[in-house]
Design a protein around this motif. Structure first.
Motif, PDB file in Angstrom:
ATOM      1  N   PRO A  13      10.926  -0.812-101.266  1.00 21.47           N
ATOM      2  CA  PRO A  13      11.740  -0.622-102.472  1.00 21.47           C
ATOM      3  C   PRO A  13      13.229  -0.900-102.254  1.00 21.47           C
ATOM      4  CG  PRO A  13      10.124   1.132-102.290  1.00 21.47           C
ATOM      5  CD  PRO A  13      10.049   0.339-101.004  1.00 21.47           C
ATOM      6  N   ASP A  14      13.794  -0.469-101.125  1.00 19.38           N
ATOM      7  CA  ASP A  14      15.211  -0.727-100.867  1.00 19.38           C
ATOM      8  C   ASP A  14      15.477  -2.224-100.702  1.00 19.38           C
ATOM      9  OD1 ASP A  14      15.735   2.289 -98.957  1.00 19.38           O
ATOM     10  OD2 ASP A  14      16.297   1.862-101.028  1.00 19.38           O
ATOM     11  N   ARG A  15      14.624  -2.894 -99.986  1.00 25.78           N
ATOM     12  CA  ARG A  15      14.795  -4.344 -99.797  1.00 25.78           C
ATOM     13  C   ARG A  15      14.702  -5.064-101.150  1.00 25.78           C
ATOM     14  NH1 ARG A  15      14.728  -8.614 -95.702  1.00 25.78           N
ATOM     15  NH2 ARG A  15      14.648 -10.468 -97.002  1.00 25.78           N
ATOM     16  N   ARG A  16      13.730  -4.686-101.967  1.00 25.56           N
ATOM     17  CA  ARG A  16      13.593  -5.313-103.288  1.00 25.56           C
ATOM     18  C   ARG A  16      14.813  -5.018-104.163  1.00 25.56           C
ATOM     19  NH1 ARG A  16       8.288  -3.486-102.572  1.00 25.56           N
ATOM     20  NH2 ARG A  16       8.628  -1.772-104.034  1.00 25.56           N
ATOM     21  N   LEU A  38      31.189  -7.569-112.177  1.00 21.11           N
ATOM     22  CA  LEU A  38      31.950  -6.405-111.727  1.00 21.11           C
ATOM     23  C   LEU A  38      31.116  -5.135-111.666  1.00 21.11           C
ATOM     24  CD1 LEU A  38      35.262  -7.206-113.597  1.00 21.11           C
ATOM     25  CD2 LEU A  38      34.853  -7.337-111.116  1.00 21.11           C
ATOM     26  N   THR A  39      30.034  -5.045-112.431  1.00 20.52           N
ATOM     27  CA  THR A  39      29.179  -3.854-112.381  1.00 20.52           C
ATOM     28  C   THR A  39      28.441  -3.731-111.058  1.00 20.52           C
ATOM     29  OG1 THR A  39      27.218  -4.925-113.323  1.00 20.52           O
ATOM     30  CG2 THR A  39      28.805  -3.930-114.886  1.00 20.52           C
ATOM     31  N   LEU A  40      28.456  -4.787-110.254  1.00 24.38           N
ATOM     32  CA  LEU A  40      27.712  -4.799-108.990  1.00 24.38           C
ATOM     33  C   LEU A  40      28.518  -4.226-107.825  1.00 24.38           C
ATOM     34  CD1 LEU A  40      26.230  -8.381-109.425  1.00 24.38           C
ATOM     35  CD2 LEU A  40      25.166  -6.181-110.036  1.00 24.38           C
ATOM     36  N   PHE A  41      29.799  -3.906-108.063  1.00 28.89           N
ATOM     37  CA  PHE A  41      30.703  -3.454-106.995  1.00 28.89           C
ATOM     38  C   PHE A  41      30.908  -1.946-107.010  1.00 28.89           C
ATOM     39  CE2 PHE A  41      31.814  -7.881-107.221  1.00 28.89           C
ATOM     40  CZ  PHE A  41      32.151  -8.216-105.917  1.00 28.89           C
ATOM     41  N   HIS A  42      31.021  -1.377-105.828  1.00 30.47           N
ATOM     42  CA  HIS A  42      31.435   0.008-105.646  1.00 30.47           C
ATOM     43  C   HIS A  42      32.913   0.106-106.032  1.00 30.47           C
ATOM     44  CE1 HIS A  42      32.612   3.651-103.497  1.00 30.47           C
ATOM     45  NE2 HIS A  42      31.332   3.991-103.567  1.00 30.47           N
ATOM     46  N   PRO A  43      33.363   1.226-106.611  1.00 26.72           N
ATOM     47  CA  PRO A  43      34.771   1.352-107.003  1.00 26.72           C
ATOM     48  C   PRO A  43      35.761   1.144-105.847  1.00 26.72           C
ATOM     49  CG  PRO A  43      33.484   3.114-107.970  1.00 26.72           C
ATOM     50  CD  PRO A  43      32.569   2.374-107.031  1.00 26.72           C
ATOM     51  N   VAL A 115      28.151  -5.938 -97.392  1.00 26.42           N
ATOM     52  CA  VAL A 115      27.792  -4.609 -96.926  1.00 26.42           C
ATOM     53  C   VAL A 115      27.526  -3.823 -98.194  1.00 26.42           C
ATOM     54  CG1 VAL A 115      28.498  -2.526 -95.706  1.00 26.42           C
ATOM     55  CG2 VAL A 115      29.173  -4.785 -94.830  1.00 26.42           C
ATOM     56  N   MET A 116      26.288  -3.375 -98.327  1.00 24.06           N
ATOM     57  CA  MET A 116      25.865  -2.684 -99.541  1.00 24.06           C
ATOM     58  C   MET A 116      25.564  -1.228 -99.228  1.00 24.06           C
ATOM     59  SD  MET A 116      23.517  -5.676-101.221  1.00 24.06           S
ATOM     60  CE  MET A 116      23.282  -4.751-102.723  1.00 24.06           C
ATOM     61  N   THR A 117      25.874  -0.371-100.195  1.00 23.38           N
ATOM     62  CA  THR A 117      25.596   1.051-100.030  1.00 23.38           C
ATOM     63  C   THR A 117      24.723   1.536-101.180  1.00 23.38           C
ATOM     64  OG1 THR A 117      27.692   1.587-101.139  1.00 23.38           O
ATOM     65  CG2 THR A 117      27.710   1.564 -98.731  1.00 23.38           C
ATOM     66  N   ARG A 118      23.776   2.395-100.823  1.00 24.24           N
ATOM     67  CA  ARG A 118      22.915   3.000-101.843  1.00 24.24           C
ATOM     68  C   ARG A 118      23.610   4.246-102.368  1.00 24.24           C
ATOM     69  NH1 ARG A 118      17.560   4.215 -99.558  1.00 24.24           N
ATOM     70  NH2 ARG A 118      18.632   6.038 -98.776  1.00 24.24           N
ATOM     71  N   GLN A 119      23.722   4.322-103.677  1.00 18.23           N
ATOM     72  CA  GLN A 119      24.398   5.432-104.347  1.00 18.23           C
ATOM     73  C   GLN A 119      23.427   6.596-104.526  1.00 18.23           C
ATOM     74  OE1 GLN A 119      27.817   4.614-104.689  1.00 18.23           O
ATOM     75  NE2 GLN A 119      26.793   3.031-103.483  1.00 18.23           N
ATOM     76  N   GLU A 120      23.963   7.740-104.909  1.00 15.91           N
ATOM     77  CA  GLU A 120      23.125   8.922-105.114  1.00 15.91           C
ATOM     78  C   GLU A 120      22.056   8.694-106.173  1.00 15.91           C
ATOM     79  OE1 GLU A 120      25.407  12.483-105.692  1.00 15.91           O
ATOM     80  OE2 GLU A 120      26.523  12.175-103.839  1.00 15.91           O
ATOM     81  N   ASP A 121      22.351   7.821-107.151  1.00 14.59           N
ATOM     82  CA  ASP A 121      21.367   7.531-108.197  1.00 14.59           C
ATOM     83  C   ASP A 121      20.351   6.470-107.767  1.00 14.59           C
ATOM     84  OD1 ASP A 121      22.795   5.147-108.305  1.00 14.59           O
ATOM     85  OD2 ASP A 121      23.460   5.396-110.373  1.00 14.59           O
ATOM     86  N   GLY A 122      20.459   6.001-106.515  1.00  8.79           N
ATOM     87  CA  GLY A 122      19.510   5.023-105.986  1.00  8.79           C
ATOM     88  C   GLY A 122      19.946   3.573-106.108  1.00  8.79           C
ATOM     89  N   ARG A 123      21.002   3.312-106.902  1.00  4.69           N
ATOM     90  CA  ARG A 123      21.492   1.937-107.059  1.00  4.69           C
ATOM     91  C   ARG A 123      22.169   1.469-105.788  1.00  4.69           C
ATOM     92  NH1 ARG A 123      24.924  -0.475-111.448  1.00  4.69           N
ATOM     93  NH2 ARG A 123      26.539   0.635-110.341  1.00  4.69           N
TER      94      ARG A 123
END
Length: 137
Positions: A13-16, A38-43, A115-123
Motif C-alpha cells: 500500500p505505501d509503495r502504491r 502544490l497540493t503534493l508538497f509538505h508545508p 524525499v517523501m513523508t507519510r502524514q498522520e492521515d496516511g497521505r
C-alpha cells in the motif's frame, strides 16, 4: 540490512501510494496545473530545481510554480516513472524518478530525487525535491 523496512516492497500500500503521488506530479505537470501540483508538497518542503534554484517552504515553491508552470513553453508531453523506492523509515522514503519531457526537437530528461513523508492521515507528500538535468554525451 535492516529487515524492519522489508514490508515496503513493490505492490505494498505505501509503495502504491507513492506511485500515485508520482503519477499526480505527471498529471499536474502535463496539465500545467500549478494548484494541483502544490497540493503534493509538505508545508515545510524544500525544492531544488534542475537548474539549481533553491526554494524553501511551500510559499516559495508556490510563488515559483505559479509564475513558471502555467507559462511553460513545452507542449505538456512529459512522463514520470518511479525508478526506485528506498524506505529510510516506515514513514520516510527516498524516491528516484525518471522524468522525460518529449518534444519535436527531442527528449529532455531529468532525474529527480524525492524525499517523501507519510502524514498522520496516511497521505504521502513531497518533503524534499532535488531535480537534476540529465545531459547526454
Amino acid at each position: 540490512m535492516n529487515t524492519q523496512h522489508a514490508p515496503h516492497e513493490s505492490g505494498t500500500p505505501d509503495r502504491r501510494a507513492i506511485e500515485r503521488v508520482v503519477a499526480d506530479v505527471e498529471r499536474t505537470q502535463r496539465a500545467k496545473d500549478a494548484e494541483g501540483f502544490l497540493t503534493l508538497f509538505h508545508p515545510d518542503a524544500l525544492w531544488t530545481t534542475a537548474h539549481g534554484k533553491v526554494l524553501l517552504g511551500l510559499d516559495a515553491i508556490a510563488e515559483f510554480t505559479r509564475a513558471v508552470l502555467p507559462a511553460a513553453v513545452w507542449d505538456g508531453d512529459v512522463t514520470y516513472e518511479v525508478a526506485h523506492v528506498q524506505f529510510l523509515r516506515p514513514d520516510v522514503a527516498a524516491v528516484k524518478v525518471r522524468q522525460v519531457y518529449h518534444s519535436a526537437e527531442g527528449d529532455t530528461e531529468g532525474a529527480p530525487l524525492y524525499v517523501m513523508t507519510r502524514q498522520e492521515d496516511g497521505r504521502w507528500l513531497l518533503h524534499a525535491y532535488q531535480n537534476t538535468e540529465v545531459r547526454t554525451g
